[in-house]
Write a protein that holds these residues in place. Structure first.
Motif, PDB file in Angstrom:
ATOM      1  N   THR A   1       0.841  -1.132   0.072  1.00 24.92           N
ATOM      2  CA  THR A   1       0.291   0.193   0.041  1.00 24.92           C
ATOM      3  C   THR A   1       1.227   0.879   0.054  1.00 24.92           C
ATOM      4  OG1 THR A   1      -0.689  -0.291   2.284  1.00 24.92           O
ATOM      5  CG2 THR A   1      -2.319  -0.770   1.153  1.00 24.92           C
ATOM      6  N   THR A   2       0.627   1.831  -0.618  1.00 26.61           N
ATOM      7  CA  THR A   2       1.406   3.503  -0.909  1.00 26.61           C
ATOM      8  C   THR A   2       0.563   4.709  -0.858  1.00 26.61           C
ATOM      9  OG1 THR A   2       3.309   4.850  -1.858  1.00 26.61           O
ATOM     10  CG2 THR A   2       2.123   3.707  -2.944  1.00 26.61           C
ATOM     11  N   LYS A   3       0.386   5.719  -0.021  1.00 27.03           N
ATOM     12  CA  LYS A   3      -0.092   6.698   0.181  1.00 27.03           C
ATOM     13  C   LYS A   3       0.426   8.363   0.096  1.00 27.03           C
ATOM     14  CE  LYS A   3      -4.019   4.141   0.008  1.00 27.03           C
ATOM     15  NZ  LYS A   3      -5.021   3.751  -0.543  1.00 27.03           N
ATOM     16  N   LEU A   4       1.704   8.017   0.946  1.00 24.42           N
ATOM     17  CA  LEU A   4       2.298   8.834   0.811  1.00 24.42           C
ATOM     18  C   LEU A   4       3.284   9.434  -0.663  1.00 24.42           C
ATOM     19  CD1 LEU A   4       2.971  10.684   3.140  1.00 24.42           C
ATOM     20  CD2 LEU A   4       4.900   9.146   3.551  1.00 24.42           C
ATOM     21  N   SER A   5       3.536  10.629  -0.440  1.00 23.32           N
ATOM     22  CA  SER A   5       3.744  11.501  -2.144  1.00 23.32           C
ATOM     23  C   SER A   5       5.135  12.057  -1.172  1.00 23.32           C
ATOM     24  CB  SER A   5       3.364  12.081  -2.458  1.00 23.32           C
ATOM     25  OG  SER A   5       3.308  12.771  -1.732  1.00 23.32           O
TER      26      SER A   5
ATOM     27  N   GLU B   1       0.478   4.261  -9.111  1.00 24.77           N
ATOM     28  CA  GLU B   1       1.074   3.688  -7.536  1.00 24.77           C
ATOM     29  C   GLU B   1       2.287   3.381  -7.365  1.00 24.77           C
ATOM     30  OE1 GLU B   1      -1.482   1.903  -4.686  1.00 24.77           O
ATOM     31  OE2 GLU B   1      -3.303   2.403  -6.500  1.00 24.77           O
ATOM     32  N   ARG B   2       3.110   2.343  -8.165  1.00 23.40           N
ATOM     33  CA  ARG B   2       3.676   2.068  -8.747  1.00 23.40           C
ATOM     34  C   ARG B   2       4.886   2.860  -8.878  1.00 23.40           C
ATOM     35  NH1 ARG B   2       8.630   1.131 -11.306  1.00 23.40           N
ATOM     36  NH2 ARG B   2       7.261   2.301 -13.137  1.00 23.40           N
ATOM     37  N   ARG B   3       4.952   3.769  -9.808  1.00 25.63           N
ATOM     38  CA  ARG B   3       5.930   5.091  -9.961  1.00 25.63           C
ATOM     39  C   ARG B   3       5.673   6.269  -8.732  1.00 25.63           C
ATOM     40  NH1 ARG B   3       3.309   5.197 -15.100  1.00 25.63           N
ATOM     41  NH2 ARG B   3       2.022   6.767 -14.505  1.00 25.63           N
ATOM     42  N   GLN B   4       4.505   6.270  -8.290  1.00 21.18           N
ATOM     43  CA  GLN B   4       5.037   7.363  -6.908  1.00 21.18           C
ATOM     44  C   GLN B   4       5.021   6.698  -6.341  1.00 21.18           C
ATOM     45  OE1 GLN B   4       0.952   8.185  -5.409  1.00 21.18           O
ATOM     46  NE2 GLN B   4       1.853   8.472  -3.350  1.00 21.18           N
ATOM     47  N   LEU B   5       5.412   5.489  -5.744  1.00 16.90           N
ATOM     48  CA  LEU B   5       6.099   4.227  -4.971  1.00 16.90           C
ATOM     49  C   LEU B   5       7.820   4.506  -5.329  1.00 16.90           C
ATOM     50  CD1 LEU B   5       6.613   2.993  -2.022  1.00 16.90           C
ATOM     51  CD2 LEU B   5       6.085   0.612  -3.577  1.00 16.90           C
ATOM     52  N   ALA B   6       8.263   4.494  -6.251  1.00 20.99           N
ATOM     53  CA  ALA B   6       9.755   4.677  -7.130  1.00 20.99           C
ATOM     54  C   ALA B   6      10.058   6.165  -6.713  1.00 20.99           C
ATOM     55  CB  ALA B   6       9.522   4.191  -7.955  1.00 20.99           C
ATOM     56  N   ASP B   7       9.455   6.973  -7.025  1.00 15.20           N
ATOM     57  CA  ASP B   7       9.846   8.337  -6.400  1.00 15.20           C
ATOM     58  C   ASP B   7      10.104   8.182  -4.898  1.00 15.20           C
ATOM     59  OD1 ASP B   7      10.066   9.283  -9.287  1.00 15.20           O
ATOM     60  OD2 ASP B   7       7.541  10.191  -8.783  1.00 15.20           O
ATOM     61  N   LEU B   8       8.664   8.375  -4.263  1.00 14.03           N
ATOM     62  CA  LEU B   8       9.208   7.982  -2.325  1.00 14.03           C
ATOM     63  C   LEU B   8      10.526   7.357  -2.114  1.00 14.03           C
ATOM     64  CD1 LEU B   8       7.991   8.476   0.462  1.00 14.03           C
ATOM     65  CD2 LEU B   8       6.812   6.740  -0.336  1.00 14.03           C
TER      66      LEU B   8
END
Length: 117
Positions: free
Chosen positions: A15-19, A58-65
């Motif tokens: 799960t990823t919610k944080l940017s 979401e995968r890209r957002q998590l990679a950025d995070l």
């Protein structure tokens, strides 16, 4: 404080919610020793395109995070730790470090510099 949804023991659900921007904002205001869980899952798998179970945005957002957390670590702003929470499941935690006392570029400038790159 970041809330994490309850997941049955043994389930491997990312799960990823944080940017990355929210992570930077937290770092900018966090007191030394404050902790933030920025991901729970298996980060190496969760960001890999071929094997991740996350939808692509979401995968890209998590990679950025993940890159933002690593960058903050490299700048000496946080410690990065993991806590095992189950088989193939970890809590990824940023721990705020004390701010440097010497005059240096502002924290916002350091974080935004990485974001622009």
């Amino acid at each position: 404080m970041l809330m994490v949804a309850a997941i049955p023991f043994g389930a491997r659900v990312a799960t990823t919610k944080l940017s990355d921007v929210e992570l930077y904002a937290w770092i900018a205001q966090a007191e030394a020793g404050a902790r933030l869980e920025y991901h729970c899952g298996f980060l190496g798998i969760d960001v890999t395109p071929v094997i991740s179970t996350l939808p692509e945005p979401e995968r890209r957002q998590l990679a950025d995070l993940g890159q933002a957390a690593l960058s903050a670590f490299e700048k000496g702003l946080v410690h990065l730790v993991q806590e095992r929470v189950g088989p193939d499941r970890f809590a990824y935690i940023a721990v705020a470090r004390p701010r440097p006392k010497a005059a240096a570029p502002s924290l916002s400038a350091l974080l935004l510099e990485e974001r622009a790159a």
